[in-house]
Design a protein around this motif. Structure first.
Motif, PDB file in Angstrom:
ATOM      1  N   SER A   1      -4.130   6.194  -8.034  1.00  0.00           N
ATOM      2  CA  SER A   1      -2.782   6.182  -7.456  1.00  0.00           C
ATOM      3  C   SER A   1      -1.936   5.115  -8.122  1.00  0.00           C
ATOM      4  CB  SER A   1      -2.847   5.905  -5.959  1.00  0.00           C
ATOM      5  OG  SER A   1      -3.546   6.930  -5.299  1.00  0.00           O
ATOM      6  N   ILE A   2      -0.645   5.419  -8.301  1.00  0.00           N
ATOM      7  CA  ILE A   2       0.306   4.482  -8.907  1.00  0.00           C
ATOM      8  C   ILE A   2       1.371   4.132  -7.868  1.00  0.00           C
ATOM      9  CG2 ILE A   2       1.766   6.319  -9.865  1.00  0.00           C
ATOM     10  CD1 ILE A   2       2.062   4.465 -12.380  1.00  0.00           C
ATOM     11  N   PHE A   3       1.816   2.875  -7.903  1.00  0.00           N
ATOM     12  CA  PHE A   3       2.818   2.392  -6.957  1.00  0.00           C
ATOM     13  C   PHE A   3       4.212   2.732  -7.473  1.00  0.00           C
ATOM     14  CE2 PHE A   3       5.352  -1.034  -4.921  1.00  0.00           C
ATOM     15  CZ  PHE A   3       5.013  -0.778  -3.611  1.00  0.00           C
TER      16      PHE A   3
ATOM     17  N   PHE B   1       2.177   4.527  -2.792  1.00  0.00           N
ATOM     18  CA  PHE B   1       1.225   4.915  -3.826  1.00  0.00           C
ATOM     19  C   PHE B   1       1.170   6.439  -3.911  1.00  0.00           C
ATOM     20  CE2 PHE B   1      -0.176   0.592  -3.229  1.00  0.00           C
ATOM     21  CZ  PHE B   1      -0.555   0.207  -4.514  1.00  0.00           C
ATOM     22  N   ILE B   2       1.252   6.953  -5.138  1.00  0.00           N
ATOM     23  CA  ILE B   2       1.230   8.394  -5.388  1.00  0.00           C
ATOM     24  C   ILE B   2       0.043   8.706  -6.288  1.00  0.00           C
ATOM     25  CG2 ILE B   2       2.478  10.327  -6.426  1.00  0.00           C
ATOM     26  CD1 ILE B   2       5.076   8.801  -5.741  1.00  0.00           C
TER      27      ILE B   2
ATOM     28  N   CYS C   1      -0.053  12.873 -14.787  1.00  0.00           N
ATOM     29  CA  CYS C   1       0.346  14.153 -14.203  1.00  0.00           C
ATOM     30  C   CYS C   1       0.381  13.994 -12.690  1.00  0.00           C
ATOM     31  CB  CYS C   1      -0.651  15.246 -14.567  1.00  0.00           C
ATOM     32  SG  CYS C   1      -0.825  15.521 -16.342  1.00  0.00           S
ATOM     33  N   ILE C   2       1.524  14.321 -12.129  1.00  0.00           N
ATOM     34  CA  ILE C   2       1.685  14.347 -10.674  1.00  0.00           C
ATOM     35  C   ILE C   2       2.091  15.775 -10.357  1.00  0.00           C
ATOM     36  CG2 ILE C   2       2.945  13.433  -8.689  1.00  0.00           C
ATOM     37  CD1 ILE C   2       3.383  10.847 -10.332  1.00  0.00           C
ATOM     38  N   GLY C   3       1.155  16.541  -9.849  1.00  0.00           N
ATOM     39  CA  GLY C   3       1.401  17.967  -9.674  1.00  0.00           C
ATOM     40  C   GLY C   3       1.552  18.603 -11.042  1.00  0.00           C
TER      41      GLY C   3
ATOM     42  N   LYS D   1       4.705  15.852 -15.828  1.00  0.00           N
ATOM     43  CA  LYS D   1       4.083  14.852 -16.691  1.00  0.00           C
ATOM     44  C   LYS D   1       5.073  13.720 -16.952  1.00  0.00           C
ATOM     45  CE  LYS D   1       1.335  18.272 -19.115  1.00  0.00           C
ATOM     46  NZ  LYS D   1       1.004  18.867 -20.419  1.00  0.00           N
ATOM     47  N   PHE D   2       4.564  12.486 -16.918  1.00  0.00           N
ATOM     48  CA  PHE D   2       5.359  11.301 -17.213  1.00  0.00           C
ATOM     49  C   PHE D   2       4.641  10.493 -18.284  1.00  0.00           C
ATOM     50  CE2 PHE D   2       6.200  12.313 -12.770  1.00  0.00           C
ATOM     51  CZ  PHE D   2       7.587  12.277 -12.723  1.00  0.00           C
ATOM     52  N   ASN D   3       5.350  10.157 -19.366  1.00  0.00           N
ATOM     53  CA  ASN D   3       4.763   9.302 -20.400  1.00  0.00           C
ATOM     54  C   ASN D   3       4.660   7.880 -19.886  1.00  0.00           C
ATOM     55  OD1 ASN D   3       4.517  11.343 -22.295  1.00  0.00           O
ATOM     56  ND2 ASN D   3       6.524  10.956 -23.168  1.00  0.00           N
TER      57      ASN D   3
END
Length: 75
Positions: free
Chosen positions: A36-38, A43-44, A57-59, A62-64
């Motif tokens: 998980s990232i804050f 936190f996700i 990847c969240i769902g 994509k985020f670099n």
């Protein structure tokens, strides 16, 4: 605000992201690891992957990751 997380940073020598576990040891992340990232006071859960660059990847999104940044995460 107290986040109670660990620091994640990029290690150029290993070419991977490392989580500082806070006890003097580190955990090198591998493709497919889920932590998980804050973000914005919460936190996700995400999965870390590598294509041309490391990204999360969240769902289906994509985020670099920025190699010069540190992120707060939970294992």
């Amino acid at each position: 605000m107290l986040t109670m997380g660990n620091s994640m940073s990029y290690d150029a020598g290993l070419d991977r992201w490392i989580v500082d576990l806070g006890d003097g040891s580190d955990y090198p992340l591998h493709c497919g690891d889920s932590i998980s990232i804050f973000i914005t006071n919460t936190f996700i859960r995400f999965r870390i992957e590598y294509d041309r660059e490391w990204h999360i990847c969240i769902g289906n999104v994509k985020f670099n990751l920025r190699k010069q940044a540190r992120y707060t995460v939970r294992m």
